[in-house]
Design an enzyme around this catalytic site. Structure first.
Site, PDB file in Angstrom:
ATOM      1  CE1 TYR A 105      39.786  34.755  30.213  1.00 29.71           C
ATOM      2  CE2 TYR A 105      41.987  35.812  30.279  1.00 29.71           C
ATOM      3  CZ  TYR A 105      40.788  35.265  30.889  1.00 29.71           C
ATOM      4  OH  TYR A 105      41.067  35.166  32.452  1.00 29.71           O
ATOM      5  CE  LYS A 148      40.897  29.008  32.033  1.00 27.88           C
ATOM      6  NZ  LYS A 148      41.023  30.249  30.994  1.00 27.88           N
TER       7      LYS A 148
HETATM    8  C1  LIG Z   1      41.752  31.432  31.026  1.00 28.87           C
HETATM    9  C2  LIG Z   1      41.971  32.000  29.732  1.00 28.87           C
HETATM   10  C3  LIG Z   1      43.098  32.749  29.563  1.00 28.87           C
HETATM   11  C4  LIG Z   1      43.885  33.211  30.802  1.00 28.87           C
HETATM   12  O1  LIG Z   1      44.546  32.115  31.496  1.00 28.87           O
HETATM   13  P1  LIG Z   1      44.735  32.141  33.019  1.00 28.87           P
HETATM   14  O2  LIG Z   1      45.490  30.574  33.355  1.00 28.87           O
HETATM   15  O3  LIG Z   1      43.444  32.452  33.731  1.00 28.87           O
HETATM   16  O4  LIG Z   1      45.715  33.158  33.293  1.00 28.87           O
HETATM   17  C5  LIG Z   1      43.292  33.220  28.246  1.00 28.87           C
HETATM   18  N1  LIG Z   1      42.477  32.848  27.249  1.00 28.87           N
HETATM   19  C6  LIG Z   1      41.688  32.025  27.314  1.00 28.87           C
HETATM   20  C7  LIG Z   1      40.987  31.588  26.026  1.00 28.87           C
HETATM   21  C8  LIG Z   1      41.172  31.409  28.535  1.00 28.87           C
HETATM   22  O5  LIG Z   1      39.767  30.897  28.474  1.00 28.87           O
END
Ligand SMILES: *Cc1c(COP(=O)(O)O)cnc(C)c1O
Length: 373
Positions: free
Chosen positions: A99, A195
């Protein structure tokens, strides 16, 4: 208990004298002490702990089959807390398809204090050749973002154990509904709860869940508590509420993603589809063995380069062009342009967070957009 039951009950600690079925939101920052100076309710100050965060951490731990969890204000804050437990000079092995926010965190914030290599962690020979005496951590992200590469978690853990290296798995794409890294032997699971856990594109959060409450976890808890990157009681409440439907939402996401991947693979406008559930996926066999189901994310490459990819995005009506993932609405994104100049993502790649709309409508939307090519 099975995951659907855990999701509904483990985060709901309703013990209010009113008989309310749902736990209230405790906004208090501070809690009353007893005559002896003690803390009869078990809470002192909300940065350290809060009843809504306790409830959230309880359901997070149980969903991943862990013994302890810590809820953070974002996924990046959770990831950063892991890196902050390391000592100067420690070495991290991370995936080449990590990421980008966490990759940039290492490159921009930890370059002076930590050593790191971004490699193909699924290649055992490559992995073993990068292990050094100061290697303390292997970071995994599977399926990965945005190429949906799958890493053999058990293989990596086998290698790590021989060298007493801790393994962390970013399980954001899979969620515990589709994959349980702790059960496969990982030491720690990380999530962006922004997410799928949140699921409605309206809150930010992160989480760490550990197999054991050991010395390393106590260090993580220190970073959590002293660093203070915590979610608000309201955000904790929102997450607990969303998590109740996580297992059912994931069934819908996975079902739609599989159907969309099958459809895309048959279209002449498509160069390649990346989805672990497809037999054509290079690590499909590993995915079948270690995943409970294949997740709701896929990427595809459009024939005709970046221009064609942009044309597809711009003529879609139901899919929204936006970053992020895991919400009920379908999102599509030209990934290379969001990742910055050092991206290795192909310019014709579109990443899709497959939502919970009716699959026939999603397929019709894509069919129409392809007709503009
Ligand atoms: C979005 C995401 C992150 C970071 O998370 P945030 O809540 O945006 O800080 C880390 N790893 C993956 C795989 C992601 O999709």
């Amino acid at each position: 208990m099975k995951i659907e039951t855990i999701a509904i009950h483990a985060g709901n600690q309703a013990n209010d004298s009113s008989g309310a079925v749902i736990q209230p939101i405790t906004m208090a920052t501070t809690f009353k002490r007893g005559e002896d100076g003690g803390y009869p309710g078990g809470y002192i100050y909300s940065r350290s702990s809060n009843p809504n965060r306790t409830a959230l951490e309880n359901v997070l731990a149980k969903l991943e089959g862990g013994s302890v969890a810590a809820a953070f204000s974002s996924g990046n804050a959770a990831g950063m807390s892991v890196f902050q437990t390391l000592k100067p000079g420690n070495h991290i092995i991370a995936p080449d398809d990590m990421y980008h926010g966490l990759r940039n965190q290492l490159k921009n914030l930890f370059a002076d204090t930590l050593e790191f290599d971004f490699i193909d962690v699924n290649d055992q020979a490559v992995l073993e050749s990068h292990i050094k005496p100061n290697t303390k951590l292997i970071w995994l992200e599977t399926p990965s973002n945005p190429l949906l590469k799958v890493t053999d978690i058990k293989m990596v853990i086998g290698v790590a154990r021989q060298h007493h290296i801790k393994v962390v798995c970013d399980n954001t794409f899979a969620t515990p509904v589709c994959q349980q890294p702790l059960a496969l032997g990982a030491d720690l699971v990380m999530h962006s709860t922004t997410k799928y856990f949140g699921g409605h594109s309206d809150l930010m959060g992160g989480a760490l869940i550990a197999a054991h409450d050991d010395e390393w976890w106590q260090k993580i808890k220190q970073v959590h508590e002293y660093g203070g990157a915590i979610p608000s009681p309201h955000d904790c409440y929102m997450l607990v509420r969303s998590i109740k439907t996580l297992p059912y939402r994931m069934k819908g996401h996975v079902d739609n993603a599989m159907k969309l991947a099958d459809f895309l693979e048959k279209q002449p406008q498509v160069e390649a589809v990346m989805y672990p559930g497809l037999a054509s996926h290079p690590q499909h066999q590993i995915a079948k063995e270690q995943m409970l189901s294949f997740g709701g994310m896929l990427s595809f490459a459009v024939k005709g380069g970046e221009d064609a990819a942009r044309k597809v995005i711009n003529s879609l009506k139901i899919f929204t062009q936006a970053t992020s993932l895991g919400g009920v609405e379908s999102l599509i994104e030209h990934r290379a342009s969001v990742e910055g100049p050092d991206t290795k993502t192909p310019k014709n790649l579109l990443r899709v967070s497959v939502g919970l709309e009716n699959i026939d409508d999603l397929i019709e939307d894509i069919t129409l957009s392809f007709s503009h090519l």
